[in-house]
Design an enzyme around this catalytic site. Structure first.
Site, short mmCIF file in Angstrom:
data_model
loop_
_atom_site.label_atom_id
_atom_site.label_comp_id
_atom_site.label_asym_id
_atom_site.label_seq_id
_atom_site.Cartn_x
_atom_site.Cartn_y
_atom_site.Cartn_z
N SER A 59 0.83 -1.21 0.00
CA SER A 59 0.00 0.00 0.00
C SER A 59 0.86 1.26 0.00
O SER A 59 2.06 1.22 0.31
CB SER A 59 -0.89 0.02 1.24
OG SER A 59 -1.66 -1.15 1.30
N1 SAM Z 1 0.24 -4.07 4.26
C1 SAM Z 1 0.82 -4.93 3.23
C2 SAM Z 1 2.26 -4.55 2.96
O1 SAM Z 1 2.85 -3.80 3.77
O2 SAM Z 1 2.81 -5.01 1.96
C3 SAM Z 1 0.03 -4.88 1.94
C4 SAM Z 1 -1.21 -5.66 2.02
S1 SAM Z 1 -1.90 -5.97 0.43
C5 SAM Z 1 -2.68 -4.46 0.04
C6 SAM Z 1 -3.24 -7.05 0.89
C7 SAM Z 1 -2.79 -8.48 1.21
O3 SAM Z 1 -3.91 -9.15 1.78
C8 SAM Z 1 -2.37 -9.28 -0.01
O4 SAM Z 1 -1.08 -9.78 0.16
C9 SAM Z 1 -3.41 -10.41 -0.08
O5 SAM Z 1 -2.87 -11.62 -0.54
C10 SAM Z 1 -3.84 -10.50 1.37
N2 SAM Z 1 -5.16 -11.11 1.60
C11 SAM Z 1 -6.32 -10.96 0.92
N3 SAM Z 1 -7.32 -11.68 1.49
C12 SAM Z 1 -6.75 -12.30 2.58
C13 SAM Z 1 -7.26 -13.16 3.58
N4 SAM Z 1 -8.55 -13.57 3.60
N5 SAM Z 1 -6.41 -13.60 4.53
C14 SAM Z 1 -5.11 -13.20 4.56
N6 SAM Z 1 -4.56 -12.38 3.63
C15 SAM Z 1 -5.38 -11.93 2.66
#
Ligand code: SAM
Length: 217
Positions: free
Chosen positions: A67
């Protein structure tokens, strides 16, 4: 504590980013310090390292993104961490926000559904001396019941509604920051566990990848 040698690289870029965040309204000094301490360039693929200190989301592989720093800064400010809190992060992604949380002194539990991303995050965090964070591969919408309750829950992907399982795992007085789909687009919701139950407040617009999981709100 992030090791000294890696802190030296890109130091000026990091300082500029901190100033940008401050100018954008981030006042929490602990949060600003964490951005100064954690080397974001180590959490993105080499091809985009040169953009690591711009206020932009960047690809991290597997169709996912790290993000924007301003978004992480807002979520961390809303969390109001002072050290020692039990924190659940849903969506480890690159591990960058995980590192920020650990630098803020939180006891971090982070769940990521994509194994390869979690493994990469683990390697980066260990290399930075932040190996004490607990990572798990799985569906974060179900939370981490064995380690609940959590003082803070940060969700990094947009849910259809506030996930019930996560709400149940909030400590009294706890906070959850979660992007939620609404008919007029995504909204960032701050949930508080108050004496009478839960309060919910929309704090901003949001733009996140979808939360993919079995957990029903
Ligand atoms: N804050 C993170 C960083 O510093 O890189 C970025 C997060 S990214 C926007 C969202 C993440 O949520 C992705 O890696 C995705 O695979 C994960 N995600 C989506 N649904 C999920 C779930 N149900 N459980 C765990 N992770 C999930």
């Amino acid at each position: 504590m992030v090791a000294g040698a890696v802190r030296g690289a890109y130091r000026r870029d990091r300082r500029r980013l901190v100033e940008l965040l401050r100018a954008g309204g981030i006042e929490d000094l602990a949060v600003l310090h964490a951005f100064d301490a954690v080397p974001r360039h180590l959490f993105v693929p080499e091809a985009v390292t040169h953009r690591a200190y711009e206020d932009v989301a960047l690809p991290i592989g597997r169709d996912q993104t790290i993000s924007r720093p301003a978004v992480h800064a807002l979520h961390l400010s809303l969390a109001g961490l002072r050290g020692g809190e039990n924190v659940l992060e849903v969506g480890t992604g690159s591990g960058y926000q995980t590192a920020l949380l650990a630098t803020l002194g939180a006891r971090v539990f982070s769940i990521e559904r994509i194994e390869a991303l979690s493994a990469l995050a683990r390697a980066r965090l260990t290399a930075l001396g932040l190996g004490e964070v607990r990572l798990r591969v799985g569906d974060g919408s179900a939370g981490w019941p064995e380690e609940a309750p959590f003082d803070v829950i940060l969700v990094g992907a947009a849910a259809p509604a506030v996930p019930e399982a996560l709400r149940e795992q909030m400590a009294p007085g706890g906070r959850m920051v979660v992007p939620v789909h609404t008919p007029s687009g995504q909204r960032l919701v701050l949930v508080r566990h108050v004496e009478e139950g839960w309060s919910q407040e929309i704090v901003d617009e949001a733009r996140f990848v979808p939360l993919i999981g079995e957990g029903r709100p």
